[in-house]
Design a protein around this motif. Sequence first.
Motif, short mmCIF file in Angstrom:
data_model
loop_
_atom_site.label_atom_id
_atom_site.label_comp_id
_atom_site.label_asym_id
_atom_site.label_seq_id
_atom_site.Cartn_x
_atom_site.Cartn_y
_atom_site.Cartn_z
N VAL A 1 -7.04 1.59 3.43
CA VAL A 1 -6.42 1.46 2.10
C VAL A 1 -7.47 1.18 1.04
N LEU A 2 -8.34 0.22 1.30
CA LEU A 2 -9.37 -0.10 0.31
C LEU A 2 -10.36 1.05 0.14
N GLY B 1 -4.60 -3.75 0.51
CA GLY B 1 -5.75 -3.73 1.41
C GLY B 1 -6.32 -5.12 1.69
N ALA C 1 -2.10 4.15 7.35
CA ALA C 1 -2.52 2.74 7.41
C ALA C 1 -1.33 1.84 7.74
N GLY D 1 -6.52 -2.03 6.76
CA GLY D 1 -6.97 -2.56 5.47
C GLY D 1 -8.17 -1.82 4.92
N ALA E 1 0.82 -1.21 0.00
CA ALA E 1 0.00 0.00 0.00
C ALA E 1 0.85 1.26 0.00
#
Length: 244
Positions: free
Chosen positions: A85-86, A123, A62, A82, A18
């Motif tokens: 990030v997503l 993620g 993150a 996670g 990421a």
Amino acid sequence: MIRNVVGAVLALAGATAAVLSPFRAWYDGRHGRDYALDELFTGITGAKADPWWSLLLPFALAALLTLVGVVLRSRPLVALAGLVVLGFTVFWMVRVGQYRGGLTVDGAGTGLGDGVANALGGGILLLLGALVMSGRRRRARRGTERREGPGDVEEPRPYAPPPGTPDPREAPVADPYGAPAGDPRESSAQGPYDPYDPYGSYDPHGSEPTRTFEVPGQDRGRDQGRDQGPDRGRDPDGPGSEPR
């Protein structure tokens, strides 16, 4: 223990992917660090943003959450990293699709780049790491302590009776050859063992008189010996007896 190690490896790999994704091409060869964070809310422009006010900032946060979650073995922190990030990746894809009128994937570098793939993959790895990790083990049940280590062995606590409760380990034990346990007449009725009276005279219920056993003929022989001899029939203390 093994699950925590595997989950930590997956989480760290996802955080690394990421953080590196903004330095890769995201769309039409434009890197992720060129998109400002405020453009996600006001609209995508062609202006080049400051790297620390770009998509790199949420991904760095993150990664920091991932490190803290791995050290503390906290599954919620890793899962939150996670989702961050997503979430930012999907939000960026929505805003770019509105700006471009759609998203395309082209191997010539005019569509979505490998930076988006790294962000999505990172993620997903973070979420998988949170699922694999077992987290911090708590006490399974009352009266036992769980020790972290190979096999997670449970060690029982030493027994401690509640306050005011007698310890059952100190309760009197019944004597199979004598009186019942706790009989108040035991110390007074039962004396020491007599080899000449093997049956004893102890009565645990106190309902029978004391019985003794005599050998037949014992007193008779003693009386017969007294009547024999030269002084038979004489009074040992009467007249004519010899002084002693």
